[in-house]
Design a protein around this motif. Structure first.
Motif, mmCIF file in Angstrom:
data_model
loop_
_atom_site.group_PDB
_atom_site.id
_atom_site.type_symbol
_atom_site.label_atom_id
_atom_site.label_comp_id
_atom_site.label_asym_id
_atom_site.label_seq_id
_atom_site.Cartn_x
_atom_site.Cartn_y
_atom_site.Cartn_z
ATOM 1 N N ARG A 3 63.170 -9.129 -57.882
ATOM 2 C CA ARG A 3 63.627 -10.519 -57.848
ATOM 3 C C ARG A 3 64.682 -10.732 -58.924
ATOM 4 O O ARG A 3 64.446 -10.450 -60.092
ATOM 5 C CB ARG A 3 62.462 -11.495 -58.054
ATOM 6 N N LYS A 37 54.172 -7.128 -44.103
ATOM 7 C CA LYS A 37 52.712 -7.084 -43.995
ATOM 8 C C LYS A 37 52.241 -7.953 -42.855
ATOM 9 O O LYS A 37 51.260 -7.639 -42.181
ATOM 10 C CB LYS A 37 52.022 -7.390 -45.322
ATOM 11 N N ARG A 97 48.030 -17.455 -43.216
ATOM 12 C CA ARG A 97 49.403 -17.613 -42.706
ATOM 13 C C ARG A 97 49.412 -18.413 -41.417
ATOM 14 O O ARG A 97 48.396 -18.516 -40.732
ATOM 15 C CB ARG A 97 50.049 -16.249 -42.417
ATOM 16 N N HIS A 139 55.341 -19.779 -49.767
ATOM 17 C CA HIS A 139 56.474 -19.415 -48.920
ATOM 18 C C HIS A 139 56.262 -20.083 -47.576
ATOM 19 O O HIS A 139 55.165 -20.569 -47.299
ATOM 20 C CB HIS A 139 56.626 -17.891 -48.813
ATOM 21 N N GLY A 155 48.009 -14.431 -55.966
ATOM 22 C CA GLY A 155 48.073 -15.618 -55.128
ATOM 23 C C GLY A 155 48.300 -15.226 -53.690
ATOM 24 O O GLY A 155 48.883 -14.181 -53.400
ATOM 25 N N GLY A 156 47.806 -16.046 -52.789
ATOM 26 C CA GLY A 156 48.018 -15.757 -51.376
ATOM 27 C C GLY A 156 47.629 -16.942 -50.537
ATOM 28 O O GLY A 156 47.370 -18.031 -51.059
ATOM 29 N N GLN A 173 53.157 -5.209 -57.244
ATOM 30 C CA GLN A 173 52.065 -6.051 -56.743
ATOM 31 C C GLN A 173 51.023 -5.190 -56.057
ATOM 32 O O GLN A 173 51.366 -4.173 -55.457
ATOM 33 C CB GLN A 173 52.583 -7.004 -55.656
ATOM 34 N N GLN A 228 56.242 -9.401 -47.906
ATOM 35 C CA GLN A 228 55.588 -10.462 -47.146
ATOM 36 C C GLN A 228 55.747 -10.327 -45.629
ATOM 37 O O GLN A 228 54.779 -10.343 -44.891
ATOM 38 C CB GLN A 228 56.118 -11.828 -47.603
ATOM 39 N N GLY A 268 46.415 -13.221 -46.537
ATOM 40 C CA GLY A 268 46.441 -12.144 -47.527
ATOM 41 C C GLY A 268 46.616 -12.665 -48.930
ATOM 42 O O GLY A 268 46.492 -13.862 -49.199
ATOM 43 N N ILE A 269 46.902 -11.733 -49.787
ATOM 44 C CA ILE A 269 47.049 -12.070 -51.207
ATOM 45 C C ILE A 269 47.872 -10.983 -51.876
ATOM 46 O O ILE A 269 47.940 -9.851 -51.371
ATOM 47 C CB ILE A 269 45.664 -12.187 -51.887
ATOM 48 N N ALA A 270 48.511 -11.319 -52.962
ATOM 49 C CA ALA A 270 49.164 -10.296 -53.785
ATOM 50 C C ALA A 270 48.793 -10.537 -55.245
ATOM 51 O O ALA A 270 48.795 -11.675 -55.709
ATOM 52 C CB ALA A 270 50.677 -10.373 -53.609
ATOM 53 N N SER A 314 59.190 -9.227 -51.947
ATOM 54 C CA SER A 314 57.793 -8.824 -51.736
ATOM 55 C C SER A 314 57.746 -8.305 -50.307
ATOM 56 O O SER A 314 58.662 -8.562 -49.531
ATOM 57 C CB SER A 314 56.832 -10.001 -51.897
ATOM 58 N N GLU A 333 60.793 -15.207 -50.973
ATOM 59 C CA GLU A 333 59.929 -15.622 -52.081
ATOM 60 C C GLU A 333 60.623 -16.604 -53.006
ATOM 61 O O GLU A 333 60.089 -16.968 -54.046
ATOM 62 C CB GLU A 333 59.409 -14.418 -52.861
HETATM 63 N N1 ASP Z 1 54.074 -12.540 -50.841
HETATM 64 C C1 ASP Z 1 53.469 -13.469 -51.754
HETATM 65 C C2 ASP Z 1 54.094 -13.290 -53.136
HETATM 66 O O1 ASP Z 1 54.703 -12.278 -53.416
HETATM 67 C C3 ASP Z 1 51.996 -13.281 -51.901
HETATM 68 C C4 ASP Z 1 51.260 -13.548 -50.625
HETATM 69 O O2 ASP Z 1 51.381 -14.651 -50.061
HETATM 70 O O3 ASP Z 1 50.535 -12.640 -50.193
HETATM 71 O O4 ASP Z 1 53.984 -14.161 -53.979
#
Ligand code: ASP
Length: 577
Positions: free
Chosen positions: A215, A196, A479, A439, A475-476, A229, A193, A520-522, A191, A169
């Motif tokens: 972080r 998931k 992928r 990312h 945000g997400g 998150q 990421q 996805g999203i977080a 995260s 991240e």
């Molecule tokens: N993992 C990303 C973040 O923590 C969010 C995502 O792309 O789902 O910002």
């Protein structure tokens, strides 16, 4: 049971009932031989009358007590309509002290201002205070609602590990030494990421978790080294599917906890438009003051400062009447943000000539048309920024927010949500190369799939951020699920094949086995709850936050370790090869 009733639940209909209560002494008032206690438990407060004042003479605020007594209707004229229990009181028989309290470091009752460090050092007392306790309860309610929504959508709840490898991240990792492998370290996840995404390869199709993230970033006022998150990932979806679920989450939370029905679908804006109109990728739309692009207007100007790739401006309504000192403060404000200053011009209320330092550098014609070009009226002032577009717009965007605050233009009771979509995939890094804006697993928009390699600077991501009142609350992205495209992204950001293998080999391996398209999203849960609870900082909605210094005044963490711990943890050991 230590008690038969909860203090805050007693009503006039219970008059005559014998009750046993337990809780804390919120207040005591002595009235010539009779003592009134406010007894507080989690349910609320009730007034207790003690006729034998001798029996409670040692009782002080926050003693933990048990009261045996009878519910009575209060004598006429003594009711307290502010209190749900205000029609009754409890006539005490026995008051038993369950535990004593020392004199308090700050009052638990009332709204006295207490420094945050002291509140956090005694957080357990702070949680007894109404506001803090309320914020933490709102958080719990929000979590229940969230699980309802996710269950309705058939999401699978999964816990991912805390002890893991570095995740991408873009911040520094917190590291954990490993005694059994001296010289080797776990990283705490920034995260979930990668996990998931692996769960999607695992065929779960819909995953969610309230996930703790870590972080190691420079400490800023409203940031925490660990935060939570709502983490979501879905297979066989497009952006629209993820957005629909995310809007369901937000609309359920706001409808139940803020009494606000969000307008659906939420408005959307591209990143480019948000930057151009508001100078921000998370614009606060509760007020106007949009930026004016004057690049065309000043094309061919003889004013050196405005001979720049971008010239923009923002109007401060009524700003012309600011004092010299106030204008100087704006300069300081701009410098504290790393800008050289903030050029300005004033449009006097009487309609006379433009004032301010910029005016004399402009031609007659430039001065004459300026008010119309920026949309200013007599009495306003206008701030300029000139230079590279991104930095200039950011400065104006920040000035816009400051103007909104100073001029009271923001309707604090309003909610404004929007999606900001199509952010750039890459941005230039300090070494002249490219880095991912989100990312490196973020997919390009379909129309950029074949073009991002030759034109990384123009490429747009299939990404979406949700913004509420100027905060990015989530945000997400869709992928990348094909190894060739993933490899191409690694190439653009200069991540050599071996390096990519060593960092993300497990993900690349997983992608060899029929990975589904996924996205996805977080959501930043702390921020979401902060907004719902009407709190001022995310620290207010975290039970045990770190202080603004990044440290924990309650436990004193972080602390040094002993030489023995250091040896045992293998901190200085070289990893066995
Ligand atoms: N993992 C990303 C973040 O923590 C969010 C995502 O792309 O789902 O910002």
């Amino acid at each position: 049971m230590i008690r038969t009733h909860e203090a805050g639940t007693l009503r006039a209909s219970q008059a005559g009932e014998q009750v046993v209560l337990a809780g804390w002494v919120a207040r005591r008032r002595d009235h010539g031989g009779v003592v009134f206690l406010d007894l507080r438990d989690a349910s609320g407060v009730v007034q207790v009358v003690v006729r034998d004042s001798e029996s409670v003479h040692e009782l002080r605020a926050e003693f933990c007590v048990r009261v045996d007594g009878t519910v009575r209707v209060r004598p006429a004229g003594n009711e307290n309509p502010e209190l749900p229990t205000g029609a009754v009181e409890v006539e005490a028989g026995v008051v038993e002290v369950l535990s004593e309290a020392e004199p308090l470091p700050f009052p638990v009752e009332g709204t006295a201002e207490v420094s945050e460090d002291v509140r956090l050092k005694y957080r357990y007392l702070d949680i007894r205070r109404a506001d803090t306790g309320h914020a933490i309860r709102v958080r719990s309610q929000a979590a229940y609602l969230l699980s309802d929504v996710m269950r309705d959508h058939r999401f699978v709840q999964v816990e991912t590990p805390y002890l893991t490898r570095s995740t991408p991240e873009g911040a520094r990792d917190f590291l954990v030494p490993v005694r059994l492998r001296p010289g080797n370290w776990y990283a705490l996840p920034q995260s979930p990421q990668l996990f998931k995404q692996l769960l999607m390869v695992g065929g779960l199709e819909r995953y969610f978790q309230l996930a703790r993230c870590f972080r190691d970033e420079d400490f800023r006022k409203d940031r925490q080294p660990e935060f939570t998150q709502i983490d979501i990932e879905m297979s066989f979806v497009t952006r629209e599917d993820v957005i629909t679920v995310a809007e369901d989450v937000v609309s359920r939370l706001w409808s139940s906890l803020a009494g606000y029905e969000i307008p659906r679908p939420l408005p959307r804006m591209t990143y480019a438009e948000a930057m151009a109109r508001y100078g921000s990728d998370k614009p606060d739309l509760r007020f106007g003051c949009e930026l004016a692009d004057l690049s065309g207007y000043f094309e061919g100007t003889s004013f050196r400062v405005f001979q720049a790739p971008y010239v923009g401006a923002v109007v401060m309504p009524g700003g012309a009447s600011q004092s010299r000192r106030e204008f100087d403060q704006w300069q300081e404000w701009a410098r504290s943000r790393g800008a050289r200053g903030l050029a300005y011009a004033t449009f006097p209320a009487d309609g006379s000539e433009i004032g301010g330092p910029v005016a004399k550098n402009l031609s007659e014609a430039e001065r004459a048309g300026l008010a119309a070009a920026v949309g200013a009226s007599p009495g306003d002032c206008v701030f300029f920024a000139a230079g590279v577009p991104a930095a200039s717009r950011e400065l104006l965007g920040a000035a816009r927010l400051e103007i909104g605050r100073r001029c009271g233009l923001i309707d604090e009771s309003a909610w404004s949500f929007l999606w900001v979509v199509d952010a750039p995939m890459f941005e230039e890094s300090s070494d002249g190369g490219w880095t991912s804006v989100h990312h490196p697993f973020t997919a390009p928009l379909p129309e950029w799939a074949d073009k991002f390699v030759p034109d990384p600077g123009g490429a747009l991501a299939d990404a979406y951020d949700i913004v509420c009142n100027g905060y990015e609350i989530g945000g997400g992205s869709i992928r990348i699920h094909r190894s060739d495209m993933q490899q191409a992204v690694f190439d653009v950001i200069g991540l050599a094949a071996e390096e990519a293998r060593s960092q993300f080999g497990f993900l690349l391996d997983a992608f060899k086995y029929g990975p589904p398209p996924h996205g996805g999203i977080a959501f930043g849960w702390d921020r979401v709850v902060m907004l719902l609870a009407g709190a001022e900082t995310i620290r207010d909605v975290i039970a045990f936050p770190k202080a603004a210094s990044g440290l924990d005044p309650l436990t004193g963490a972080p602390t040094p370790i002993t030489p023995a711990q250091r040896r045992e943890a293998g901190i200085d050991a070289k990893p066995a090869s």
